[in-house]
Design a protein around this motif. Structure first.
Motif, PDB file in Angstrom:
ATOM      1  N   GLY A  28       0.864  -1.177   0.000  1.00 46.18           N
ATOM      2  CA  GLY A  28       0.000   0.000   0.000  1.00 46.18           C
ATOM      3  C   GLY A  28       0.896   1.220   0.000  1.00 46.18           C
ATOM      4  N   VAL A  29       0.283   2.389   0.100  1.00 43.94           N
ATOM      5  CA  VAL A  29       1.060   3.621  -0.021  1.00 43.94           C
ATOM      6  C   VAL A  29       1.287   4.268   1.332  1.00 43.94           C
ATOM      7  CG1 VAL A  29       1.190   5.888  -1.099  1.00 43.94           C
ATOM      8  CG2 VAL A  29       0.126   4.003  -2.327  1.00 43.94           C
ATOM      9  N   LEU A  30       2.558   4.417   1.684  1.00 45.24           N
ATOM     10  CA  LEU A  30       2.926   5.164   2.890  1.00 45.24           C
ATOM     11  C   LEU A  30       3.471   6.511   2.441  1.00 45.24           C
ATOM     12  CD1 LEU A  30       3.662   5.476   5.947  1.00 45.24           C
ATOM     13  CD2 LEU A  30       5.892   4.537   5.350  1.00 45.24           C
ATOM     14  N   LEU A  31       2.910   7.584   2.994  1.00 50.76           N
ATOM     15  CA  LEU A  31       3.358   8.918   2.624  1.00 50.76           C
ATOM     16  C   LEU A  31       4.354   9.433   3.624  1.00 50.76           C
ATOM     17  CD1 LEU A  31      -0.045  10.314   1.740  1.00 50.76           C
ATOM     18  CD2 LEU A  31       1.955  10.614   0.339  1.00 50.76           C
ATOM     19  N   LEU A  32       5.445   9.993   3.141  1.00 49.25           N
ATOM     20  CA  LEU A  32       6.327  10.756   4.011  1.00 49.25           C
ATOM     21  C   LEU A  32       5.997  12.212   3.749  1.00 49.25           C
ATOM     22  CD1 LEU A  32       9.811   9.036   3.785  1.00 49.25           C
ATOM     23  CD2 LEU A  32       7.969   8.676   5.418  1.00 49.25           C
ATOM     24  N   PHE A  33       5.414  12.850   4.752  1.00 51.17           N
ATOM     25  CA  PHE A  33       4.963  14.223   4.576  1.00 51.17           C
ATOM     26  C   PHE A  33       5.809  15.148   5.453  1.00 51.17           C
ATOM     27  CE2 PHE A  33       2.405  17.808   5.934  1.00 51.17           C
ATOM     28  CZ  PHE A  33       1.943  18.303   4.729  1.00 51.17           C
ATOM     29  N   GLY A  34       6.271  16.241   4.871  1.00 51.07           N
ATOM     30  CA  GLY A  34       7.039  17.202   5.654  1.00 51.07           C
ATOM     31  C   GLY A  34       7.531  18.309   4.768  1.00 51.07           C
ATOM     32  N   PRO A  35       8.026  19.405   5.357  1.00 53.86           N
ATOM     33  CA  PRO A  35       8.526  20.521   4.556  1.00 53.86           C
ATOM     34  C   PRO A  35       9.834  20.137   3.885  1.00 53.86           C
ATOM     35  CG  PRO A  35       9.012  20.899   6.854  1.00 53.86           C
ATOM     36  CD  PRO A  35       8.221  19.632   6.798  1.00 53.86           C
ATOM     37  N   SER A  36      10.286  20.953   2.914  1.00 55.52           N
ATOM     38  CA  SER A  36      11.559  20.626   2.280  1.00 55.52           C
ATOM     39  C   SER A  36      12.674  20.793   3.312  1.00 55.52           C
ATOM     40  CB  SER A  36      11.807  21.493   1.051  1.00 55.52           C
ATOM     41  OG  SER A  36      11.363  22.804   1.277  1.00 55.52           O
ATOM     42  N   ILE A 125       0.038  -0.862 -20.007  1.00 52.97           N
ATOM     43  CA  ILE A 125      -0.494  -0.469 -18.699  1.00 52.97           C
ATOM     44  C   ILE A 125      -0.346   1.034 -18.480  1.00 52.97           C
ATOM     45  CG2 ILE A 125      -0.226  -0.705 -16.195  1.00 52.97           C
ATOM     46  CD1 ILE A 125       0.764  -3.536 -16.662  1.00 52.97           C
ATOM     47  N   TYR A 126       0.809   1.576 -18.869  1.00 54.94           N
ATOM     48  CA  TYR A 126       1.078   2.976 -18.580  1.00 54.94           C
ATOM     49  C   TYR A 126       0.769   3.901 -19.760  1.00 54.94           C
ATOM     50  CZ  TYR A 126       2.810   1.264 -14.237  1.00 54.94           C
ATOM     51  OH  TYR A 126       2.864   0.655 -13.013  1.00 54.94           O
ATOM     52  N   HIS A 127      -0.080   3.422 -20.675  1.00 58.39           N
ATOM     53  CA  HIS A 127      -0.559   4.251 -21.791  1.00 58.39           C
ATOM     54  C   HIS A 127       0.578   4.930 -22.529  1.00 58.39           C
ATOM     55  CE1 HIS A 127      -4.213   3.357 -19.818  1.00 58.39           C
ATOM     56  NE2 HIS A 127      -4.050   4.227 -18.844  1.00 58.39           N
ATOM     57  N   LEU A 128       1.559   4.155 -22.962  1.00 57.40           N
ATOM     58  CA  LEU A 128       2.689   4.744 -23.684  1.00 57.40           C
ATOM     59  C   LEU A 128       2.749   4.240 -25.125  1.00 57.40           C
ATOM     60  CD1 LEU A 128       5.231   4.381 -20.767  1.00 57.40           C
ATOM     61  CD2 LEU A 128       4.390   6.536 -21.680  1.00 57.40           C
ATOM     62  N   GLU A 129       1.646   3.672 -25.602  1.00 50.75           N
ATOM     63  CA  GLU A 129       1.635   3.142 -26.973  1.00 50.75           C
ATOM     64  C   GLU A 129       1.976   4.234 -27.972  1.00 50.75           C
ATOM     65  OE1 GLU A 129      -1.084   2.732 -24.912  1.00 50.75           O
ATOM     66  OE2 GLU A 129      -1.858   0.686 -25.082  1.00 50.75           O
ATOM     67  N   GLY A 130       2.830   3.874 -28.933  1.00 52.00           N
ATOM     68  CA  GLY A 130       3.207   4.820 -29.974  1.00 52.00           C
ATOM     69  C   GLY A 130       4.394   5.684 -29.593  1.00 52.00           C
ATOM     70  N   GLU A 180      -4.515   9.510 -11.614  1.00 48.66           N
ATOM     71  CA  GLU A 180      -3.964   8.428 -12.400  1.00 48.66           C
ATOM     72  C   GLU A 180      -2.993   7.583 -11.567  1.00 48.66           C
ATOM     73  OE1 GLU A 180      -3.227   9.821 -16.612  1.00 48.66           O
ATOM     74  OE2 GLU A 180      -1.338   8.886 -16.057  1.00 48.66           O
ATOM     75  N   LEU A 181      -2.120   8.271 -10.846  1.00 47.11           N
ATOM     76  CA  LEU A 181      -1.118   7.572 -10.034  1.00 47.11           C
ATOM     77  C   LEU A 181      -1.800   6.749  -8.949  1.00 47.11           C
ATOM     78  CD1 LEU A 181       1.917   7.244  -9.605  1.00 47.11           C
ATOM     79  CD2 LEU A 181       1.829   9.101  -7.961  1.00 47.11           C
ATOM     80  N   ARG A 182      -2.852   7.326  -8.381  1.00 43.89           N
ATOM     81  CA  ARG A 182      -3.616   6.623  -7.347  1.00 43.89           C
ATOM     82  C   ARG A 182      -4.091   5.274  -7.895  1.00 43.89           C
ATOM     83  NH1 ARG A 182      -4.569   5.962  -1.963  1.00 43.89           N
ATOM     84  NH2 ARG A 182      -4.497   3.834  -2.639  1.00 43.89           N
ATOM     85  N   ALA A 183      -4.600   5.290  -9.134  1.00 41.58           N
ATOM     86  CA  ALA A 183      -5.104   4.053  -9.735  1.00 41.58           C
ATOM     87  C   ALA A 183      -3.971   3.053  -9.953  1.00 41.58           C
ATOM     88  CB  ALA A 183      -5.795   4.364 -11.062  1.00 41.58           C
ATOM     89  N   PHE A 184      -2.810   3.564 -10.440  1.00 40.33           N
ATOM     90  CA  PHE A 184      -1.676   2.665 -10.652  1.00 40.33           C
ATOM     91  C   PHE A 184      -1.212   2.051  -9.343  1.00 40.33           C
ATOM     92  CE2 PHE A 184      -0.487   5.381 -14.505  1.00 40.33           C
ATOM     93  CZ  PHE A 184      -1.144   4.523 -15.369  1.00 40.33           C
ATOM     94  N   LEU A 185      -1.129   2.892  -8.321  1.00 36.60           N
ATOM     95  CA  LEU A 185      -0.566   2.431  -7.056  1.00 36.60           C
ATOM     96  C   LEU A 185      -1.525   1.532  -6.298  1.00 36.60           C
ATOM     97  CD1 LEU A 185       1.255   5.644  -5.803  1.00 36.60           C
ATOM     98  CD2 LEU A 185       2.173   3.714  -7.059  1.00 36.60           C
ATOM     99  N   LEU A 203      -3.362  13.852   0.943  1.00 35.27           N
ATOM    100  CA  LEU A 203      -4.739  13.412   1.192  1.00 35.27           C
ATOM    101  C   LEU A 203      -5.240  12.516   0.066  1.00 35.27           C
ATOM    102  CD1 LEU A 203      -6.193  16.703   2.643  1.00 35.27           C
ATOM    103  CD2 LEU A 203      -5.771  14.566   3.855  1.00 35.27           C
ATOM    104  N   ALA A 204      -4.782  12.781  -1.172  1.00 32.77           N
ATOM    105  CA  ALA A 204      -5.306  12.039  -2.315  1.00 32.77           C
ATOM    106  C   ALA A 204      -4.638  10.679  -2.485  1.00 32.77           C
ATOM    107  CB  ALA A 204      -5.137  12.858  -3.589  1.00 32.77           C
ATOM    108  N   LEU A 205      -3.392  10.547  -2.064  1.00 34.37           N
ATOM    109  CA  LEU A 205      -2.610   9.375  -2.469  1.00 34.37           C
ATOM    110  C   LEU A 205      -2.340   8.353  -1.377  1.00 34.37           C
ATOM    111  CD1 LEU A 205      -0.029  11.119  -4.758  1.00 34.37           C
ATOM    112  CD2 LEU A 205      -1.717   9.432  -5.469  1.00 34.37           C
ATOM    113  N   GLY A 206      -2.390   8.768  -0.138  1.00 33.24           N
ATOM    114  CA  GLY A 206      -1.851   7.880   0.894  1.00 33.24           C
ATOM    115  C   GLY A 206      -2.863   7.002   1.588  1.00 33.24           C
TER     116      GLY A 206
END
Lengths: 371, 231
Positions: A28-36, A125-130, A180-185, A203-206
Motif C-alpha cells: 500500500g502507499v505510505l506517505l512521508l509528509f514534511g517541509p523541504s 499499462i502505462y498508456h505509452l503506446e506509440g 492516475e497515479l492513485r489508480a496505478f498504485l 490526502l489524495a494518495l496515501g
C-alpha cells in the motif's frame, strides 16, 4: 497486524542535521509528509542504498538490507542488489535511450522474448503506446512520469520509492496525474513510499501518512485524521492549521462530550479532553470550517457563534481568507470568491463566525514550544 | 618524399590515438569521479605538456627512454629514434587535450541518472558502460579527435625523441622543415596544403562531435584549453 514488509530504523548525522527515522510499511502507499529539508529524500536514498546511515537496520520482506551499530553482523547490500524501485523527483530518465529501452533497462537479458513481452505489457499499462521509439526529451511531463514508473516497476521490485512525483508539473496536470497515479498504485502489492510536501497530494494518495520534520518522525496514521485534525502542535503548524487558540477550561460537560473554554474575549464550546484536569489547552480549527454570517444565526446546531470585526481580506486561491478580530482573538475563515462578492465583505465590517464544537480539535503542545 | 612521410605520419598518429584513448580515458574517469589526495597534482602533471615547450617534453622523454631507463635496462626495448618513439611523443603532447575534454564530459553526466541505473540493478561496471560512457561519448570523441589533431602536427618532441630520419622517423611536419631548409618550395607547398587539410578535417570532426551537444566550438575550445584558469 502482520509483519511489516519494510522496516526502517536508522540514524544519520549530516553536519548539525540529525536524521532519525523509524517507520514500518505494508503493501500500500505510505506517505512521508514534511517541509523541504525535513529529511524525506534522505530517507528514501537510505532505503534504496544510495547513501548509508550512521547506524540502524533496514529490513525488506524478511531480508536484511542494512545493519550497522546494532547486534549482529554489519551489512550494507549495494543499491543494485536491493530490488528497490526508485522514481526520482526529475524522473532521471536515460537521455540516450528510447522509451522502450528505458523501461527495459532493469530487465535481465533484454533481448529475450520475455523481456520484449514485459516491455510491451508495461507500455500498455502505462498508456505509452506509440511512444516506444521516442527519446525522453520528446515527452511531456506526465509521459515522463509514466515512463519512470514503468521503468522502476519493470524488474518487479520488492518496494517502490517515489520522490515528489509531481514537483515538476503544473497545478492542473498535478490534479489529473494524482488520480492516475492513485489508480496505478492501488494495484501495487508491494510497499510504496511516497515523499511529498503537498497536503493535497498526501490526502489524495496515501493509505497511511508519516509526518517528518527536522529529521524526526512526528505523527503517524490515517491521512485525513493526521493532516485534517492534527493532534500535535508541530504537525498542526506544518500542515498549516489556520486557527490555533490557547484557551482556559471553564466548565466540563461530560454528558455532552464538550467543555466550555475561554480565550481573550471569547467563550468556545469544544470537544471534551481526555479527563485530565489541565486548565489550559490548545484548540485547532480549520479556516474552511468557519462559516461567516452577516447576522447572528438564531437557533442552530452550531455551538459557537462569535461576533468580530473584519481586519483583513486576503486572496488565497482558490478562495479568500478573512481575518476576524473577536474581542482580541483572531479567527481566520476561508470562503469562496462568490461568497465574498455576494456578502460585500469589507474591512471594518462586523460579521459572525459560526462553527460546530466538533470542528474544533484538541492539539497537544509539541516537544518544541513554538515561537 | 611526400608519400613515405604522409604514411608515416598517419601510422604514428593512429598509434598515438590508440595510446591517447588507452591512457586518457582512465585518467579522465579518475579525475572526474574520484576525490583523492594529489588530484590537483596529477591534473597539473597531465596538463603540463600543453604549456611546456615541446623540446622540454621531448627532453624528458629522451631521458625516460634513453640508455639508462628501465625500459632498455630490463626489457631491452629501445624506442629512441624509432617511429614508435615518435608515436609516444605525439601521444604525450596530445594527452592534455584528450583528458580535459573527456573529464569535462564525464563530470557533466548527472549522478541522479547513474543512481537510477543502480536502483535498476546495474553494477558499477554496468553503470559505467551503459550510462556514464554513452552519455559522455561526444566529449570523449571530441577529446580524442583534438588529441589526434595535436598528435599529427607534433614537431618538437618528436624531433628530440625520434630525430628526422627520412623514411623511418621523418613525419610530415619534419619533412616540411627539411624541404624548406633545402629550398624545395614546391614540395613544401604540397605538404603544407596536405597538413592544413588534415588539421582542418580533424577540427571539423571535433566541431561535429561537440556541436550536437549544443556548445559552440569556440566556447568548447576555451573550456578545453583554459578550464583551469576559470576555476
Amino acid at each position: 497486524m502482520s509483519e511489516p514488509a519494510l522496516r526502517v530504523d536508522i540514524e544519520r548525522r549530516i553536519g548539525a542535521f540529525r536524521l532519525q527515522v523509524n517507520l514500518e510499511a505494508w503493501p500500500g502507499v505510505l506517505l512521508l509528509f514534511g517541509p523541504s529539508g525535513a529529511g524525506k529524500t534522505q530517507t528514501l536514498r537510505t532505503i534504496a542504498g544510495l547513501t548509508a546511515p550512521d547506524s540502524g537496520e533496514i529490513w525488506l520482506n524478511g531480508t536484511l538490507l542494512f545493519r550497522r551499530g546494532r547486534p549482529g553482523n554489519p551489512l550494507n547490500v549495494p543499491a543494485w542488489r536491493r530490488r528497490v524501485g526508485y522514481v526520482f523527483q526529475d524522473y532521471a530518465l536515460f537521455p540516450h535511450l528510447t522509451v522502450a529501452d528505458n523501461i527495459a533497462f532493469g530487465l535481465s537479458n533484454r533481448r529475450s522474448p520475455q523481456a520484449v513481452e514485459r516491455v510491451k505489457e508495461l507500455v500498455k499499462i502505462y498508456h505509452l503506446e506509440g511512444l516506444e521509439r521516442r527519446r525522453p526529451w520528446e515527452l511531456s511531463g506526465g509521459q515522463q512520469q509514466r515512463v519512470a514508473l514503468a521503468r522502476a516497476l519493470a524488474p518487479n521490485p520488492q518496494a517502490l520509492l517515489l520522490d515528489e512525483p509531481f514537483a515538476s508539473l503544473d497545478a492542473e496536470l498535478r490534479r489529473e496525474l494524482r488520480r492516475e497515479l492513485r489508480a496505478f498504485l492501488a494495484s501495487a502489492s508491494i510497499p510504496v513510499v511516497l515523499v511529498t510536501h503537498d497536503r493535497e497530494d498526501a490526502l489524495a494518495l496515501g493509505d497511511t501518512v508519516q509526518v517528518i520534520d527536522h529529521g524526526q518522525c512526528l505523527a503517524h496514521g490515517d491521512p485525513l485524521r493526521v493532516l485534517g485534525q492534527p493532534g500535535q502542535e508541530p504537525v498542526a503548524r506544518l500542515v498549516g492549521v489556520e486557527n490555533l487558540l490557547s484557551l482556559r477550561v471553564m466548565e466540563r460537560h461530560p454528558l455532552d462530550g464538550t467543555m466550555i473554554c475561554a480565550g481573550q474575549g471569547v467563550r468556545l464550546e469544544v470537544p471534551l479532553s481526555n479527563g485530565r484536569g489541565e486548565d489550559t489547552i490548545m484548540v485547532g480549527l480549520r479556516a474552511s470550517d468557519i462559516i461567516l454570517s452577516p447576522q447572528q444565526m438564531g437557533r442552530s446546531s452550531a455551538r459557537n457563534q462569535l461576533a468580530g470585526v473584519v481586519i483583513q481580506v486576503e486572496s488565497r486561491p482558490p478562495g479568500y481568507e478573512i481575518a476576524l478580530d473577536c474581542g482580541g482573538t483572531i479567527l481566520r475563515s476561508r470562503i469562496t470568491g462568490a461568497a465574498l462578492a455576494e456578502m460585500g465583505i469589507q474591512k471594518g465590517q462586523t460579521l459572525w463566525a459560526v462553527f460546530k464544537a466538533s470542528s474544533c480539535f484538541l492539539v497537544e503542545g509539541g516537544p518544541a514550544p513554538a515561537g | 618524399m611526400i608519400w613515405p612521410a604522409l604514411l608515416l605520419s598517419l601510422q604514428v598518429t593512429a598509434v598515438a590515438t590508440a595510446l591517447l584513448f588507452a591512457a586518457g580515458l582512465p585518467l579522465a574517469l579518475l579525475l572526474a569521479r574520484l576525490r583523492f589526495r594529489g588530484r590537483v597534482l596529477v591534473e597539473t602533471l597531465v596538463l603540463l605538456p600543453l604549456v611546456l615547450p615541446p623540446s622540454v617534453v621531448g627532453y624528458y622523454l629522451l631521458i625516460a627512454l634513453g640508455r639508462d631507463s628501465p625500459l632498455v635496462q630490463w626489457f631491452g626495448i629501445n624506442l629512441l629514434f624509432t617511429w614508435q618513439g615518435a608515436a609516444l611523443a605525439a601521444a604525450v603532447v596530445g594527452l592534455p587535450l584528450m583528458v580535459q575534454a573527456a573529464r569535462a564530459a564525464i563530470a557533466e553526466v548527472s549522478s541522479t541518472v547513474e543512481n537510477a541505473a543502480r536502483t535498476l540493478g546495474a553494477s558499477e561496471l554496468e553503470v559505467l558502460g551503459r550510462v556514464t560512457l554513452p552519455l559522455a561519448r561526444r566529449g570523449i570523441l571530441a577529446g580524442l579527435l583534438l588529441g589526434a589533431a595535436r598528435a599529427i602536427s607534433e614537431f618538437g618532441a618528436t624531433l628530440m625523441v625520434a630525430g628526422s630520419i627520412p623514411g623511418r622517423t621523418q613525419t610530415m611536419p619534419l619533412a616540411i622543415y627539411d624541404a624548406v631548409q633545402n629550398r624545395q618550395y614546391d614540395l613544401a607547398n604540397q605538404m603544407v596544403l596536405i597538413m592544413t587539410a588534415l588539421a582542418f578535417l580533424a577540427l571539423w570532426l571535433v566541431r561535429q562531435a561537440e556541436y550536437s551537444q549544443g556548445l559552440s566550438p569556440a566556447a568548447w575550445f576555451r573550456s578545453a584549453l583554459f578550464r583551469r584558469r576559470y576555476e
